[in-house]
Design an enzyme around this catalytic site. Structure first.
Site, PDB file in Angstrom:
ATOM      1  CD  GLU A  44       0.693  -0.475  -1.577  1.00  0.00           C
ATOM      2  OE1 GLU A  44       1.448  -0.454  -0.595  1.00  0.00           O
ATOM      3  OE2 GLU A  44       1.094  -0.691  -2.738  1.00  0.00           O
ATOM      4  CG  ASP A 118       3.308   9.715   4.377  1.00  0.00           C
ATOM      5  OD1 ASP A 118       4.442   9.201   4.344  1.00  0.00           O
ATOM      6  OD2 ASP A 118       2.720  10.126   3.362  1.00  0.00           O
ATOM      7  CE  LYS A 122       4.801  19.396  14.197  1.00  0.00           C
ATOM      8  NZ  LYS A 122       5.509  19.823  13.007  1.00  0.00           N
ATOM      9  CG  ASP A 154       8.023   1.865  10.725  1.00  0.00           C
ATOM     10  OD1 ASP A 154       7.187   2.299   9.911  1.00  0.00           O
ATOM     11  OD2 ASP A 154       8.850   2.603  11.290  1.00  0.00           O
ATOM     12  CB  THR A 191       6.193  -2.162   1.305  1.00  0.00           C
ATOM     13  OG1 THR A 191       6.769  -1.614   2.484  1.00  0.00           O
ATOM     14  CG2 THR A 191       4.862  -2.827   1.635  1.00  0.00           C
ATOM     15  CD  GLU A 192       9.232   0.039  -2.968  1.00  0.00           C
ATOM     16  OE1 GLU A 192       8.142   0.019  -2.350  1.00  0.00           O
ATOM     17  OE2 GLU A 192       9.301  -0.001  -4.208  1.00  0.00           O
TER      18      GLU A 192
HETATM   19  N1  SAM Z   1       3.556   1.872   0.703  1.00  0.00           N
HETATM   20  C1  SAM Z   1       4.938   2.205   0.373  1.00  0.00           C
HETATM   21  C2  SAM Z   1       5.889   1.369   1.182  1.00  0.00           C
HETATM   22  O1  SAM Z   1       5.438   0.747   2.161  1.00  0.00           O
HETATM   23  O2  SAM Z   1       7.082   1.287   0.830  1.00  0.00           O
HETATM   24  C3  SAM Z   1       5.211   3.705   0.542  1.00  0.00           C
HETATM   25  C4  SAM Z   1       5.140   4.256   1.951  1.00  0.00           C
HETATM   26  S1  SAM Z   1       5.372   6.015   2.016  1.00  0.00           S
HETATM   27  C5  SAM Z   1       5.785   6.322   3.677  1.00  0.00           C
HETATM   28  C6  SAM Z   1       3.688   6.615   1.934  1.00  0.00           C
HETATM   29  C7  SAM Z   1       3.252   6.988   0.535  1.00  0.00           C
HETATM   30  O3  SAM Z   1       1.861   7.322   0.575  1.00  0.00           O
HETATM   31  C8  SAM Z   1       3.969   8.182  -0.042  1.00  0.00           C
HETATM   32  O4  SAM Z   1       4.538   7.853  -1.294  1.00  0.00           O
HETATM   33  C9  SAM Z   1       2.877   9.249  -0.161  1.00  0.00           C
HETATM   34  O5  SAM Z   1       3.073  10.119  -1.258  1.00  0.00           O
HETATM   35  C10 SAM Z   1       1.637   8.398  -0.310  1.00  0.00           C
HETATM   36  N2  SAM Z   1       0.392   9.087   0.115  1.00  0.00           N
HETATM   37  C11 SAM Z   1       0.192   9.710   1.296  1.00  0.00           C
HETATM   38  N3  SAM Z   1      -1.040  10.248   1.350  1.00  0.00           N
HETATM   39  C12 SAM Z   1      -1.632   9.943   0.159  1.00  0.00           C
HETATM   40  C13 SAM Z   1      -2.906  10.239  -0.403  1.00  0.00           C
HETATM   41  N4  SAM Z   1      -3.812  10.968   0.278  1.00  0.00           N
HETATM   42  N5  SAM Z   1      -3.203   9.782  -1.641  1.00  0.00           N
HETATM   43  C14 SAM Z   1      -2.279   9.063  -2.336  1.00  0.00           C
HETATM   44  N6  SAM Z   1      -1.045   8.756  -1.859  1.00  0.00           N
HETATM   45  C15 SAM Z   1      -0.721   9.198  -0.629  1.00  0.00           C
END
Ligand code: SAM
Length: 214
Positions: A44, A118, A122, A154, A191-192
């Site tokens: 993941e 994420d 932009k 979402d 997921t959270e």
């Molecule tokens: N998957 C989890 C959930 O659905 O609850 C977390 C979603 S959170 C919006 C996105 C996570 O991806 C963040 O904790 C961020 O630090 C991580 N992330 C973003 N880009 C990443 C990268 N290039 N390598 C590793 N982690 C990354």
């Protein structure tokens, strides 16, 4: 994801190398040996606080899971979850997914999960989106032939962007759902972020994208 400064996180992580692998580049090509079995490896990317990988590992003991998360302050919560769960089939990597091929050999991974990535809305940040073509190439480089990306979000804009990016790259789209929680999909593990957004009434989009390189 709101980041809190946790000065103790680094020490806690290094105290548990059985869960947060310290030098993952040294395990490249040997993850099955590291897990001590020949079971498939699912990763993941952007695992956050680890609920998904932990519960998937509990539900599927014949699959090895690896959660990849950039931030120490976030992965430390996933670590606490793993310590409590005590599962042998899940590990975490505190690394940037842009370097994925430093940690996994060709065809070492059987599936990639992207959950609530994420959105980087932009245009100038397009390259950071985990469904940007450069990331699709990285996943292809480590996945088995015909491997799949299972993606949930979402965010409608990110979902539409990702469908285009997958299609442009030549992936086949399967089991597309525009409202996962009202669909007949069985065995969904939340997921959270999924819990948070669905509690607010937001729909969850999901798709399975498959590489056509068999
Ligand atoms: N998957 C989890 C959930 O659905 O609850 C977390 C979603 S959170 C919006 C996105 C996570 O991806 C963040 O904790 C961020 O630090 C991580 N992330 C973003 N880009 C990443 C990268 N290039 N390598 C590793 N982690 C990354």
């Amino acid at each position: 994801m709101r980041l809190r400064n946790k000065p103790w996180a680094s020490e806690r992580i290094s105290d548990h190398p059985q869960y947060v692998v310290a030098e993952p580049q040294e395990i490249k090509g040997q993850w099955n040996k590291e897990f001590g079995n020949d079971n498939p490896i699912h990763i993941e990317v952007g695992t956050g606080k680890g609920q998904f990988v932990t519960e998937m590992a509990r539900a599927n003991p014949d699959v090895n899971y690896i959660g990849i998360e950039l931030y120490e302050s976030v992965i430390v919560t996933a670590l606490d979850r793993l310590i409590e769960a005590g599962l042998p089939n899940v590990k975490l990597l505190n690394v940037d997914a842009k370097n994925l091929t430093e940690y996994f050999a060709s065809e070492e991974v059987s599936r990639v999960y992207l959950n609530f990535s994420d959105p980087w809305p932009k245009n100038r940040h397009e390259k950071r989106r985990l469904t940007y073509k450069d990331f699709l190439k990285l996943y292809e480089d480590v996945l088995i032939k015909g491997g799949e990306i299972h993606f949930k979000t979402d965010n409608q804009d990110l979902f539409e962007y990702s469908l285009k990016s997958f299609s442009w790259y030549g992936l086949h789209l399967n089991f597309l759902s525009l409202d996962l929680h009202k669909s007949d999909f069985e065995g969904n593990i939340m997921t959270e972020y999924e819990e948070k957004f669905s509690a607010k009434g937001q729909r969850i989009y999901r798709v399975e994208a498959q590489y056509q390189n068999q």
